[in-house]
Write an enzyme that holds these catalytic residues in place. Structure first.
Site, PDB file in Angstrom:
ATOM      1  N   SER A 225       0.774  -1.393  -0.020  1.00 48.01           N
ATOM      2  CA  SER A 225       0.108   0.063  -0.079  1.00 48.01           C
ATOM      3  C   SER A 225       0.823   1.173   0.164  1.00 48.01           C
ATOM      4  CB  SER A 225      -0.814  -0.011   1.351  1.00 48.01           C
ATOM      5  OG  SER A 225      -0.229  -0.149   2.507  1.00 48.01           O
ATOM      6  N   CYS A 280      -4.089  -4.649  -7.757  1.00 44.94           N
ATOM      7  CA  CYS A 280      -3.751  -3.280  -7.813  1.00 44.94           C
ATOM      8  C   CYS A 280      -3.973  -2.798  -9.391  1.00 44.94           C
ATOM      9  CB  CYS A 280      -2.177  -3.211  -7.519  1.00 44.94           C
ATOM     10  SG  CYS A 280      -1.204  -3.935  -8.816  1.00 44.94           S
TER      11      CYS A 280
HETATM   12  P1  NAD Z   1       0.765  -3.742   2.936  1.00 43.81           P
HETATM   13  O1  NAD Z   1       1.216  -2.572   2.562  1.00 43.81           O
HETATM   14  O2  NAD Z   1      -0.355  -3.830   4.073  1.00 43.81           O
HETATM   15  O3  NAD Z   1       1.954  -4.677   3.168  1.00 43.81           O
HETATM   16  C1  NAD Z   1       2.669  -4.794   2.153  1.00 43.81           C
HETATM   17  C2  NAD Z   1       3.840  -5.418   2.848  1.00 43.81           C
HETATM   18  O4  NAD Z   1       4.481  -4.353   3.781  1.00 43.81           O
HETATM   19  C3  NAD Z   1       3.762  -6.688   3.602  1.00 43.81           C
HETATM   20  O5  NAD Z   1       5.098  -7.594   3.206  1.00 43.81           O
HETATM   21  C4  NAD Z   1       3.916  -6.216   5.194  1.00 43.81           C
HETATM   22  O6  NAD Z   1       4.254  -7.306   5.796  1.00 43.81           O
HETATM   23  C5  NAD Z   1       4.311  -5.029   5.067  1.00 43.81           C
HETATM   24  N1  NAD Z   1       4.102  -3.959   6.169  1.00 43.81           N
HETATM   25  C6  NAD Z   1       2.915  -3.907   6.473  1.00 43.81           C
HETATM   26  N2  NAD Z   1       2.574  -2.895   7.476  1.00 43.81           N
HETATM   27  C7  NAD Z   1       4.024  -2.537   7.471  1.00 43.81           C
HETATM   28  C8  NAD Z   1       4.415  -1.287   8.321  1.00 43.81           C
HETATM   29  N3  NAD Z   1       3.960  -0.422   9.025  1.00 43.81           N
HETATM   30  N4  NAD Z   1       5.838  -1.095   8.183  1.00 43.81           N
HETATM   31  C9  NAD Z   1       6.711  -1.912   7.542  1.00 43.81           C
HETATM   32  N5  NAD Z   1       6.223  -2.821   6.555  1.00 43.81           N
HETATM   33  C10 NAD Z   1       4.656  -2.861   6.572  1.00 43.81           C
HETATM   34  O7  NAD Z   1      -0.072  -4.265   1.462  1.00 43.81           O
HETATM   35  P2  NAD Z   1      -1.116  -5.566   1.325  1.00 43.81           P
HETATM   36  O8  NAD Z   1      -2.226  -5.125   1.961  1.00 43.81           O
HETATM   37  O9  NAD Z   1      -0.432  -6.660   1.675  1.00 43.81           O
HETATM   38  O10 NAD Z   1      -1.389  -5.550  -0.079  1.00 43.81           O
HETATM   39  C11 NAD Z   1      -2.490  -4.704  -0.678  1.00 43.81           C
HETATM   40  C12 NAD Z   1      -1.679  -3.401  -1.341  1.00 43.81           C
HETATM   41  O11 NAD Z   1      -0.888  -3.440  -2.237  1.00 43.81           O
HETATM   42  C13 NAD Z   1      -2.732  -2.591  -1.948  1.00 43.81           C
HETATM   43  O12 NAD Z   1      -2.655  -1.118  -1.745  1.00 43.81           O
HETATM   44  C14 NAD Z   1      -2.514  -2.731  -3.418  1.00 43.81           C
HETATM   45  O13 NAD Z   1      -2.767  -1.736  -4.413  1.00 43.81           O
HETATM   46  C15 NAD Z   1      -0.805  -2.811  -3.499  1.00 43.81           C
HETATM   47  N6  NAD Z   1      -0.343  -3.617  -4.471  1.00 43.81           N
HETATM   48  C16 NAD Z   1       0.373  -2.717  -5.523  1.00 43.81           C
HETATM   49  C17 NAD Z   1       0.832  -3.236  -6.595  1.00 43.81           C
HETATM   50  C18 NAD Z   1       1.688  -2.420  -7.473  1.00 43.81           C
HETATM   51  O14 NAD Z   1       2.331  -2.897  -8.310  1.00 43.81           O
HETATM   52  N7  NAD Z   1       1.404  -1.149  -7.715  1.00 43.81           N
HETATM   53  C19 NAD Z   1       0.722  -4.895  -6.868  1.00 43.81           C
HETATM   54  C20 NAD Z   1       0.061  -5.425  -5.739  1.00 43.81           C
HETATM   55  C21 NAD Z   1      -0.385  -4.783  -4.722  1.00 43.81           C
END
Ligand code: NAD
Length: 498
Positions: A225, A280
């Site tokens: 995200s 995404c």
């Molecule tokens: P997320 O941001 O919650 O988690 C992603 C990663 O970050 C995970 O490995 C998680 O453990 C880690 N993380 C979570 N909280 C954290 C923090 N506070 N500090 C550091 N690391 C942390 O995302 P999600 O819910 O797993 O995935 C969905 C999101 O990903 C959506 O926003 C989606 O649009 C995005 N996404 C983007 C793409 C792209 O290529 N632009 C592709 C797929 C998904």
């Protein structure tokens, strides 16, 4: 309870002190727990990677490619098992899980051609007796931090290119569906990858911070995200690393008056509701141009959405399955309420959906809003669920401006029969990946994937040549081999080739 752990190049007997629950989205229970690693564990993984990487970088690229070929065959042979494992933690239907893994394998296919890609450049006679050549060397140790929604594809985007270019790679997958990345790492070993070149460390923020701060990790690729992507980018760059951090999205599908509406409805149904909208590159916003288009589209959309079948992930007839966790289901339903409170028209309400026999599963019914406006927070923010919002535009100009002005700029699609409009749109829209009559314009593996604005921080995309650039650094050699005659005079001005 079943425990999911790391995949490391060494035996370790430290007992984890923290765990995270892994749910069964179809039924709502906890099916396993994943051990959460810390900085001490990462130190050991980095030490193992450091030991293994120089020898791997010295393996000629053709042999590294052979591991990729072997790995591809092994993943194909194990596709059913991998897809079931993926669906059981994520909730997407089996066919979609196979697609998730297949899109990752396509990057592995690109990596099979790594000897060609790494050939470098050479100029003979750049000056008197001088030749210049450039080649790419691995950065050393790279890390990847991945989201829950593509537990097959995104780990393979990163690990494939990082490994094929001669790096050691440490993957920290999402703690919500951590099993498939471990299985992929096992298959890489079976394919002939030396120990220590691909390791999986499980964890949450604590592990992410340890990765970002570790001095021996030279590059970090993140997908997740936007707020976290921004944080990861800033912290990683401050620690002197190269970082690419892909974020969230809110992709628009623009429907021109001349579009084939039946095709648009088919495309939108899959792109807005497939994988329960947890992509995404989903299309959660549809923008009909002109009142007549809006009325005709709405008329066709409603029965199509009402006919969608929501089912467990093993239901071969289901269009989509449950969302990943109860918390995410709650978040989506809260956004639906916000949309109502902000004055959008809730045409189909997916809240409170119960699947018979799976009443505790994390299901959300398909939802349609009409008369959504750009000042609503439910429009501005990413919902990441099976919710389609209709924003009506009066003109092509207004329609182009909507995705262009939005904070996210991942993907966009235009539906039209007019080549001129399509060309104009592609040239002018302020978004990174554009589909013309293609609802989910995820570029093929040998092109590159990446959005603009708050959808990506950093300046290189995933996979293709951009991926190769990210995981390697260029070295340029300027050489002269004197013939043994009189040596050149000292030069006190900057040497030129003139
Ligand atoms: P997320 O941001 O919650 O988690 C992603 C990663 O970050 C995970 O490995 C998680 O453990 C880690 N993380 C979570 N909280 C954290 C923090 N506070 N500090 C550091 N690391 C942390 O995302 P999600 O819910 O797993 O995935 C969905 C999101 O990903 C959506 O926003 C989606 O649009 C995005 N996404 C983007 C793409 C792209 O290529 N632009 C592709 C797929 C998904």
């Amino acid at each position: 309870m079943r425990e999911i752990s790391h995949k490391l190049a060494f035996a370790h007997d430290t007992q984890p002190t923290r765990y995270s629950d892994v749910f069964d989205p179809n039924n709502g229970g906890v099916q396993a727990r994943v051990a959460l690693g810390d900085a001490a564990l990462l130190d050991l993984a980095v030490a193992a990677a450091k030991k293994a990487q120089p020898a791997w970088a010295a393996v000629n690229p053709q042999r590294r490619a052979r591991v990729m070929f072997n790995f591809k065959a092994l993943v194909e042979a194990n596709m059913d098992e991998l897809a079931h494992l993926l669906s059981s933690e994520h909730g997407k239907v089996i066919a979609d899980s196979k697609g998730d893994i297949q899109r990752g394998l396509e990057v592995i296919e690109f990596c099979c051609g790594i000897p060609h890609v790494l050939k470098g450049e050479y100029t003979q006679g750049a000056g008197p007796g001088i030749d210049v050549y450039s080649f790419r060397q691995p950065i050393g140790i790279g890390a990847g931090i991945t989201p829950f929604n593509f537990p097959g594809m995104i780990p393979l985007w990163m690990s494939g290119v990082a490994i094929a270019t001669g790096n050691a790679f440490i993957l920290k997958p999402s703690e919500r569906d951590p099993s498939v990345p471990v299985r992929l790492a096992e298959l890489f070993l079976e394919a002939g990858l030396p120990e220590g070149i691909l390791q999986v460390v499980q964890g949450d923020k604590e592990m992410v911070d340890a990765i970002l701060d570790h001095p021996d990790i030279k590059g970090v690729s993140f997908v997740g995200s936007s707020d976290i992507a921004h944080y990861v980018y800033n912290r990683g760059v401050a620690a002197g690393k190269r970082v690419q951090a892909m974020g969230g999205a809110k992709n628009h599908g623009i429907v021109m008056p001349d579009a084939d509406l039946d095709q648009v409805v088919n495309d939108l149904s899959g792109a807005a509701f497939g994988s329960a909208g947890e992509r995404c590159m989903a299309l959660p916003v549809v923008v009909p141009v002109g009142e007549k288009t809006a009325i005709a589209l709405r008329e066709k959309l409603i029965p199509a959405i009402e006919a969608l079948r929501v089912g467990v992930s093993t239901d071969a007839e289901a269009h989509y399955g449950p969302v990943v966790t109860a918390a995410h289901k709650q978040k989506i339903e809260n956004w639906i309420q916000t949309g109502v409170d902000e004055g959008a028209e809730l045409v189909i309400d997916g809240r409170g959906f119960k699947l018979q026999g799976h009443e505790d599963g994390f299901f959300v019914g398909p939802t349609l809003f009409d008369h959504v406006t750009t000042d609503m927070s439910a429009y501005k923010e990413e919902i990441f669920g099976p919710v389609l919002q209709m924003v009506r535009a009066e003109s092509f100009e207004e329609a182009v401006s909507l995705p262009s002005k939005h904070q996210y700029g991942n993907g966009v699609a235009l539906f039209t029969r007019n080549g001129h409009a399509a060309r104009e749109f592609a040239a002018r829209v302020d978004v990174g990946m554009v589909g013309i009559n293609v609802p989910i314009p995820v570029p093929v593996a040998y092109h590159t994937f990446g959005g603009w604005k708050r959808s990506a921080f950093g300046d290189t995309n995933q996979h293709g040549m951009e991926g190769v650039k990210f995981w390697t650094k260029v070295k340029t050699v300027t050489q002269r081999w004197p013939d043994g005659g009189a040596s050149a005079d000292s030069a006190f001005v900057i040497p030129t080739m003139g």
